[in-house]
Design a protein around this motif. Sequence first.
Motif, PDB file in Angstrom:
ATOM      1  N   TYR A 164       2.024   7.572  89.307  1.00  0.00           N
ATOM      2  CA  TYR A 164       2.786   6.739  88.387  1.00  0.00           C
ATOM      3  C   TYR A 164       2.506   5.088  88.626  1.00  0.00           C
ATOM      4  CZ  TYR A 164       5.163  10.485  85.985  1.00  0.00           C
ATOM      5  OH  TYR A 164       5.473  11.705  85.070  1.00  0.00           O
ATOM      6  N   GLU A 165       2.372   4.972  90.124  1.00  0.00           N
ATOM      7  CA  GLU A 165       2.119   3.481  90.453  1.00  0.00           C
ATOM      8  C   GLU A 165       0.873   3.154  89.836  1.00  0.00           C
ATOM      9  OE1 GLU A 165       2.313   3.719  94.615  1.00  0.00           O
ATOM     10  OE2 GLU A 165       4.213   2.938  94.685  1.00  0.00           O
ATOM     11  N   LEU A 166      -0.315   3.815  89.551  1.00  0.00           N
ATOM     12  CA  LEU A 166      -1.427   3.647  89.057  1.00  0.00           C
ATOM     13  C   LEU A 166      -1.429   3.332  87.528  1.00  0.00           C
ATOM     14  CD1 LEU A 166      -3.992   6.380  90.681  1.00  0.00           C
ATOM     15  CD2 LEU A 166      -3.584   3.934  91.221  1.00  0.00           C
ATOM     16  N   VAL A 167      -0.463   4.165  86.908  1.00  0.00           N
ATOM     17  CA  VAL A 167      -0.533   4.034  85.600  1.00  0.00           C
ATOM     18  C   VAL A 167       0.538   2.906  85.209  1.00  0.00           C
ATOM     19  CG1 VAL A 167       0.489   5.161  83.236  1.00  0.00           C
ATOM     20  CG2 VAL A 167      -0.883   6.450  84.975  1.00  0.00           C
ATOM     21  N   LEU A 168       1.870   2.901  85.517  1.00  0.00           N
ATOM     22  CA  LEU A 168       2.662   1.909  85.120  1.00  0.00           C
ATOM     23  C   LEU A 168       2.677   0.596  85.640  1.00  0.00           C
ATOM     24  CD1 LEU A 168       5.813   4.316  85.348  1.00  0.00           C
ATOM     25  CD2 LEU A 168       4.304   4.109  83.478  1.00  0.00           C
ATOM     26  N   GLY A 169       2.136   0.506  86.991  1.00  0.00           N
ATOM     27  CA  GLY A 169       2.036  -0.782  87.726  1.00  0.00           C
ATOM     28  C   GLY A 169       3.284  -1.029  88.650  1.00  0.00           C
ATOM     29  N   PRO A 170       3.300  -2.050  89.167  1.00  0.00           N
ATOM     30  CA  PRO A 170       4.324  -2.393  90.115  1.00  0.00           C
ATOM     31  C   PRO A 170       5.697  -2.604  89.684  1.00  0.00           C
ATOM     32  CG  PRO A 170       2.566  -3.984  90.531  1.00  0.00           C
ATOM     33  CD  PRO A 170       2.284  -3.334  89.125  1.00  0.00           C
ATOM     34  N   SER A 171       5.700  -2.492  88.338  1.00  0.00           N
ATOM     35  CA  SER A 171       7.300  -2.524  87.851  1.00  0.00           C
ATOM     36  C   SER A 171       7.761  -1.296  87.889  1.00  0.00           C
ATOM     37  CB  SER A 171       7.336  -3.014  86.252  1.00  0.00           C
ATOM     38  OG  SER A 171       6.632  -2.104  85.640  1.00  0.00           O
ATOM     39  N   MET A 172       7.137  -0.101  88.078  1.00  0.00           N
ATOM     40  CA  MET A 172       7.585   1.154  87.938  1.00  0.00           C
ATOM     41  C   MET A 172       8.571   1.579  86.677  1.00  0.00           C
ATOM     42  SD  MET A 172       5.723   3.019  89.808  1.00  0.00           S
ATOM     43  CE  MET A 172       6.679   4.534  90.362  1.00  0.00           C
ATOM     44  N   VAL A 173       8.198   0.889  85.558  1.00  0.00           N
ATOM     45  CA  VAL A 173       9.271   1.071  84.460  1.00  0.00           C
ATOM     46  C   VAL A 173       8.442   1.878  83.624  1.00  0.00           C
ATOM     47  CG1 VAL A 173      10.635   0.043  82.424  1.00  0.00           C
ATOM     48  CG2 VAL A 173      10.231  -1.095  84.704  1.00  0.00           C
ATOM     49  N   TYR A 174       8.946   3.283  83.181  1.00  0.00           N
ATOM     50  CA  TYR A 174       8.331   3.988  82.263  1.00  0.00           C
ATOM     51  C   TYR A 174       9.044   4.055  80.870  1.00  0.00           C
ATOM     52  CZ  TYR A 174       6.298   8.658  81.035  1.00  0.00           C
ATOM     53  OH  TYR A 174       5.693   9.683  80.185  1.00  0.00           O
ATOM     54  N   SER A 175       9.115   2.949  80.214  1.00  0.00           N
ATOM     55  CA  SER A 175       9.576   2.826  78.819  1.00  0.00           C
ATOM     56  C   SER A 175       8.980   1.632  78.313  1.00  0.00           C
ATOM     57  CB  SER A 175      11.017   2.821  78.884  1.00  0.00           C
ATOM     58  OG  SER A 175      11.402   1.907  79.759  1.00  0.00           O
ATOM     59  N   CYS A 176       9.151   1.625  76.764  1.00  0.00           N
ATOM     60  CA  CYS A 176       8.427   0.584  76.149  1.00  0.00           C
ATOM     61  C   CYS A 176       8.875  -0.818  76.799  1.00  0.00           C
ATOM     62  CB  CYS A 176       9.161   0.551  74.690  1.00  0.00           C
ATOM     63  SG  CYS A 176       8.509  -0.799  73.819  1.00  0.00           S
ATOM     64  N   LEU A 368       1.716   1.437  75.681  1.00  0.00           N
ATOM     65  CA  LEU A 368       0.974   2.334  75.893  1.00  0.00           C
ATOM     66  C   LEU A 368      -0.590   2.315  76.143  1.00  0.00           C
ATOM     67  CD1 LEU A 368       2.890   4.691  73.558  1.00  0.00           C
ATOM     68  CD2 LEU A 368       2.429   5.350  75.732  1.00  0.00           C
ATOM     69  N   ARG A 369      -0.997   1.270  75.495  1.00  0.00           N
ATOM     70  CA  ARG A 369      -2.566   0.746  75.466  1.00  0.00           C
ATOM     71  C   ARG A 369      -2.785   0.211  76.650  1.00  0.00           C
ATOM     72  NH1 ARG A 369      -6.387   0.365  71.129  1.00  0.00           N
ATOM     73  NH2 ARG A 369      -5.450   1.379  69.055  1.00  0.00           N
ATOM     74  N   GLN A 370      -1.750  -0.615  77.501  1.00  0.00           N
ATOM     75  CA  GLN A 370      -1.891  -1.208  78.742  1.00  0.00           C
ATOM     76  C   GLN A 370      -1.791   0.136  79.861  1.00  0.00           C
ATOM     77  OE1 GLN A 370      -2.313  -4.479  79.657  1.00  0.00           O
ATOM     78  NE2 GLN A 370      -3.100  -3.226  81.538  1.00  0.00           N
ATOM     79  N   TRP A 371      -1.030   0.936  79.498  1.00  0.00           N
ATOM     80  CA  TRP A 371      -0.803   2.124  80.545  1.00  0.00           C
ATOM     81  C   TRP A 371      -2.287   3.139  80.621  1.00  0.00           C
ATOM     82  CZ3 TRP A 371       4.587   4.166  78.887  1.00  0.00           C
ATOM     83  CH2 TRP A 371       5.447   3.393  79.515  1.00  0.00           C
ATOM     84  N   VAL A 372      -2.776   3.033  79.412  1.00  0.00           N
ATOM     85  CA  VAL A 372      -4.208   3.939  79.227  1.00  0.00           C
ATOM     86  C   VAL A 372      -5.253   3.117  79.830  1.00  0.00           C
ATOM     87  CG1 VAL A 372      -5.940   4.670  77.705  1.00  0.00           C
ATOM     88  CG2 VAL A 372      -3.671   4.963  76.977  1.00  0.00           C
ATOM     89  N   ALA A 373      -5.007   1.678  79.871  1.00  0.00           N
ATOM     90  CA  ALA A 373      -5.925   1.047  80.465  1.00  0.00           C
ATOM     91  C   ALA A 373      -5.968   1.099  81.960  1.00  0.00           C
ATOM     92  CB  ALA A 373      -6.077  -0.579  80.129  1.00  0.00           C
ATOM     93  N   ASN A 374      -4.840   1.076  82.548  1.00  0.00           N
ATOM     94  CA  ASN A 374      -4.546   1.083  83.768  1.00  0.00           C
ATOM     95  C   ASN A 374      -4.973   2.464  84.452  1.00  0.00           C
ATOM     96  OD1 ASN A 374      -3.105  -1.345  83.958  1.00  0.00           O
ATOM     97  ND2 ASN A 374      -1.061  -0.299  84.007  1.00  0.00           N
ATOM     98  N   LEU A 375      -4.746   3.574  83.427  1.00  0.00           N
ATOM     99  CA  LEU A 375      -5.469   4.904  83.862  1.00  0.00           C
ATOM    100  C   LEU A 375      -6.773   4.884  84.100  1.00  0.00           C
ATOM    101  CD1 LEU A 375      -4.846   7.849  84.607  1.00  0.00           C
ATOM    102  CD2 LEU A 375      -4.408   8.327  82.274  1.00  0.00           C
ATOM    103  N   ALA A 376      -7.573   4.231  83.163  1.00  0.00           N
ATOM    104  CA  ALA A 376      -9.076   4.343  83.089  1.00  0.00           C
ATOM    105  C   ALA A 376      -9.565   3.300  84.260  1.00  0.00           C
ATOM    106  CB  ALA A 376      -9.311   3.664  81.692  1.00  0.00           C
ATOM    107  N   ALA A 377      -8.918   2.504  84.574  1.00  0.00           N
ATOM    108  CA  ALA A 377      -9.303   1.542  85.761  1.00  0.00           C
ATOM    109  C   ALA A 377      -9.345   2.310  86.873  1.00  0.00           C
ATOM    110  CB  ALA A 377      -8.472   0.194  85.619  1.00  0.00           C
ATOM    111  N   HIS A 378      -8.310   3.363  87.016  1.00  0.00           N
ATOM    112  CA  HIS A 378      -7.993   3.876  88.393  1.00  0.00           C
ATOM    113  C   HIS A 378      -8.369   5.590  88.205  1.00  0.00           C
ATOM    114  CE1 HIS A 378      -5.802   0.195  88.706  1.00  0.00           C
ATOM    115  NE2 HIS A 378      -5.898   0.228  89.704  1.00  0.00           N
ATOM    116  N   TRP A 379      -9.292   5.746  87.232  1.00  0.00           N
ATOM    117  CA  TRP A 379      -9.529   7.015  86.990  1.00  0.00           C
ATOM    118  C   TRP A 379      -9.768   7.900  88.388  1.00  0.00           C
ATOM    119  CZ3 TRP A 379      -8.121  10.008  82.999  1.00  0.00           C
ATOM    120  CH2 TRP A 379      -8.643  11.321  82.681  1.00  0.00           C
TER     121      TRP A 379
END
Length: 437
Positions: A164-176, A368-379
């Motif tokens: 989740y850290e990879l996807v959400l980033g340092p904020s660790m907030v999983y909502s809009c 969501l597009r930012q989360w997808v980009a985070n996931l792709a960058a750390h695939w």
Amino acid sequence: MADAAPRLTALAEELLGYPVPVRIRAWDGSEAGPPGAPTLVVRHRRALRRLLWRPGELGLVRAWVAGEIEIADSDLYEVLARLAGLLWERTPGSGEEDSTGSRIAALRDPRLRAAALELIALAGPGLPPAPPREEARRRRGVLHSPRRDRAAISHHYDVGNDFYELVLGPSMVYSCAYWDEGATLEDAQHAKLDLICRKLALKPGDRLLDVGCGWGSMVMHAAREYGVQAVGVTLSTEQAAYARKRIADAGLTDRIEVRVQDYRAVADGPYDAISSIGMAEHVGTASYREYATALHDLLKPGGRLLNHQIARRPVMDEETYHVDEFIDAYVFPDGELAPAGRTVSLLEEAGFEVRDLESIREHYALTLRQWVANLAAHWSEAVRLTSPGRARVWKLYMAASALSFERNRIGVNQILAVRTPDSGDSGVPLRARDWRG
């Protein structure tokens, strides 16, 4: 002879009744379809067997999770957009127990029967492949009972905090998040948390309950920036452990308590304010009135609830609504979405006065597009931390959800509701939207 893609394309067009909107590359190296169109790669004929035994969305998803079909990163959103009509506007299929033969028998047109039989031949012999292991298994217990809800939450959230850290980033907030021009994801998540605090009119000494507190970001922000005493509850043991460590590292243990607890078991009210951010989607339609009543009863008179919740579009006959097969099987087991109007009505029936509803649908697409980009960058790291199938689930889920928000198939709303006392004094300012800042 490498001819699988032309044959598959022709058969699909015969069965669908319209041109295939993407280019297809088959397992034998052949390609067919519109020149220049984004490409769907069918790596193994087993993917066809999945579609034959489970036509529509779930069959495609199982093939995707298993790695039997692929889409290049650059084509992902375009392929999903082109397949949207096939996936989102289909008639719900028959049950898993129906045989391929019975489906063929239902095809009265001889040409369609012939095409279906040829597709079976192209798929090769064999029983239906087992679902990928990432799919939620048989669920036990009463729907939305505390025990079953714990299992559903564990399936989704106990994937691993490092993932989740990879996807959400340092904020660790999983909502809009709440976006502004030039904002980063961290900026936008901070803005969302602060917006909620302002809507709740938090002040030093207030007691805040955060239902579904996740990794603790909301309670930490409210305690640090607004001086509240906060309690966060979650059903995820991994989330709770992570949140407690963050709180300790920030020196906030004297102001925040995080519990592994069902919201129905919270009994230490009254609270001045309650935040519920992206949690109510797990409650379920049948249990929503219980949820609303429980939160109402935990608030003091004049207390506020901020309910941040995804909503679906209403349908003409609500009895025909079906939970999305992919989401239910792979992402949020037992999750349900309701139209915003229904949510407002149930909150009012529980005794709340609804004072404001803000739709922030476009903000979720950006998130969501930012989360997808985070996931792709750390695939590679995401695959190592979970599994190739789990990473593929998240990539598809977030990309498809982004398109759903962009196309107004689903939305997200912040609803401010008050347990207004008998005096009628809600405490909401005459110009309440000064909270926008």
